[in-house]
Write an enzyme that holds these catalytic residues in place. Structure first.
Site, PDB file in Angstrom:
ATOM      1  N   ASP A 104     -31.567  17.511  52.389  1.00  0.00           N
ATOM      2  CA  ASP A 104     -31.492  16.311  51.557  1.00  0.00           C
ATOM      3  C   ASP A 104     -32.118  15.034  52.118  1.00  0.00           C
ATOM      4  OD1 ASP A 104     -30.055  18.167  50.170  1.00  0.00           O
ATOM      5  OD2 ASP A 104     -28.207  17.010  50.068  1.00  0.00           O
ATOM      6  N   GLU A 150     -19.893  21.807  58.533  1.00  0.00           N
ATOM      7  CA  GLU A 150     -21.098  21.854  57.702  1.00  0.00           C
ATOM      8  C   GLU A 150     -22.355  21.853  58.578  1.00  0.00           C
ATOM      9  OE1 GLU A 150     -21.272  18.482  55.096  1.00  0.00           O
ATOM     10  OE2 GLU A 150     -23.015  19.224  53.989  1.00  0.00           O
TER      11      GLU A 150
HETATM   12  C1  DGY Z   1     -24.913  15.692  48.468  1.00  0.00           C
HETATM   13  O1  DGY Z   1     -24.208  15.090  47.671  1.00  0.00           O
HETATM   14  O2  DGY Z   1     -25.221  15.259  49.576  1.00  0.00           O
HETATM   15  C2  DGY Z   1     -25.394  17.019  48.073  1.00  0.00           C
HETATM   16  O3  DGY Z   1     -25.768  17.770  49.164  1.00  0.00           O
HETATM   17  C3  DGY Z   1     -26.489  16.984  47.101  1.00  0.00           C
HETATM   18  O4  DGY Z   1     -26.802  18.309  46.808  1.00  0.00           O
END
Ligand code: DGY
Length: 435
Positions: free
Chosen positions: A169, A401
């Site tokens: 991201d 995560e």
């Molecule tokens: C977030 O909200 O960071 C998600 O990973 C978007 O997919």
């Protein structure tokens, strides 16, 4: 086999199961995410095949009439996440699902190879193939969507129009694209930073960019043609395209097992031929010695090393010679004795940040791709190190995560970041422990 750890991983998955799908983790990600679902199904397949099958079935049930599969399915109302369904407004697209609210963007196309993995893991091959027969055409239809709507120059390489589509991201790679944009300063209430420390998440200004791209897409009702014409973010991503190519290969294998379907196999083979050739011609950077991203909007390569640079190993895209070069580069830059494999971004770059989301930390899903990718080319020792490093980080910190790549930080059990009890960290650990 690490029995205790395995049991803990099973518990993480069972707790994140919500009747017909899984959440990545509570609070931070309270809905169904597309590529998470794929990885989660591989974990479930080892001990609860019906749940693995249901996970994929639910995801595919949210497919749009044009073959598109969204990145988040908002099964429930939940205000612990921003931006939610009322921001994304999938209903603007005339062919969106009438049954589920979702986003109007997608995520890496993993479902093809996930189905093949489920088949390989299954002990009841006939039953497994029967299940696959009920869903496989939806995945083929999804690939058709990609090649017909997201490959404007007909190269066999598809674009992503948002950084959230990449899965990585807030990668530093996107900084170069943000430098070409000047979005408004939006007013909104972040929810992610109420669940995890802000130092581990993207900045406010980064969110302005993320929202702006969506606003542009919404102005045009998520029309693919308009997005291709107008989106300031239009990228050919090596991770995304490697997932598509690997999934094509799996669909060929599965259709062959099922029998018939000659037209679909022929089409998939055409996509493979063209896709692999363009991938090597356009996304391989000789000087860097690995694959890179290409900015299709501004017609220029984004010359950065990241864990995505090595994902093509998983899809058998490089030659053996290229693969050997890539592994040298990886070990040289990412593989020092003081580092866990494999940081998500080049640790020798000044953009590297080992704590912040996709700007440096280690992710178990990318490690899992690397574990198998390295095996494909016979780099068994390094592949085993990736597995060992993954297990060690989880054992020391929990099912986080993402993890700090610097070994020296892993002394007090606090080197895991982002969400805890994270589904794909558990699911892919289960898979690696079985292999
Ligand atoms: C977030 O909200 O960071 C998600 O990973 C978007 O997919």
């Amino acid at each position: 086999m690490k029995e205790e750890l395995y049991k803990k991983a099973v518990t993480v998955l069972e707790n994140n199961w919500k009747d017909s799908f899984s959440i990545p983790c509570a609070n931070l990600y309270p809905f169904q995410w597309k590529w998470d679902s794929g990885f989660i199904a591989i974990g479930f397949a080892h001990f609860d095949m019906p749940k693995a099958q249901k996970e994929i079935e639910t995801l595919l049930d949210a497919q749009w009439e044009n073959g598109f599969i969204p990145h988040i399915i908002f099964h429930t109302d939940n205000d612990s996440y921003f931006p939610g369904p009322n921001f994304h407004r999938s209903d603007l697209h005339p062919l969106s699902s009438k049954k589920y609210k979702s986003t109007g963007m997608t995520q890496p196309p993993v479902i093809g190879f996930v189905l093949e993995d489920m088949y390989k893991i299954s002990k009841e091959k006939n039953e497994s193939l029967k299940y696959i027969e009920t869903v496989i055409d939806k995945v083929f239809f999804n690939h058709q969507y990609f090649y017909s709507k997201r490959d404007p120059q007909n190269e066999g390489l598809v674009y992503i129009y948002h950084n959230w589509e990449s899965g990585t991201d807030n990668s530093p790679i996107w900084d170069d694209i943000w430098a070409t944009m000047n979005p408004p300063e939006y007013t909104f209430e972040r929810r992610d930073t109420t669940h995890v420390d802000a130092s581990e998440r993207p900045s406010k200004r980064e969110y302005d960019h993320y929202l702006h791209i969506i606003e542009i897409a919404k102005e045009h009702n998520y029309s693919d043609e308009k997005i291709a014409e107008l989106s300031p973010f239009l990228v050919q991503d090596p991770l995304f395209n490697a997932m598509l190519i690997k999934s094509n290969e799996s669909l060929i294998n599965l259709y062959t097992l099922i029998g018939g379907n000659a037209d679909k196999i022929e089409q998939l083979e055409k996509w493979q031929q063209k896709g692999k050739a363009s991938f090597n011609a356009k996304l391989y950077d000789e000087e860097i010695g690995a694959y890179i991203h290409y900015d299709l909007r501004n017609e220029k390569p984004l010359r950065f090393l990241s864990s995505s640079s090595f994902a093509p190993l998983f899809a058998n895209i490089p030659s053996q010679e290229k693969a050997a070069k890539m592994v040298d580069v990886m070990m040289d830059k990412f593989g020092g004795e003081d580092q866990y494999l494999c940081a998500s971004f080049d640790p020798t770059s000044d953009r590297f940040n080992p704590k912040k989301y996709w700007r440096g930390p280690v992710w178990i899903n990318l490690n899992w791709l690397l574990f198998y990718g390295l095996k494909n080319y016979g780099f068994n020792d390094i592949s085993n190190r990736v597995k060992k490093d993954s297990i060690e980080m989880i054992e020391k910190n929990g099912f986080f995560e993402y993890f700090d790549s610097r070994k020296e930080i892993h002394t007090d059990g606090k080197a895991g970041y982002g969400g805890n009890h994270f589904s794909w960290s558990a699911a892919l650990l289960i898979d690696m422990l079985n292999n």
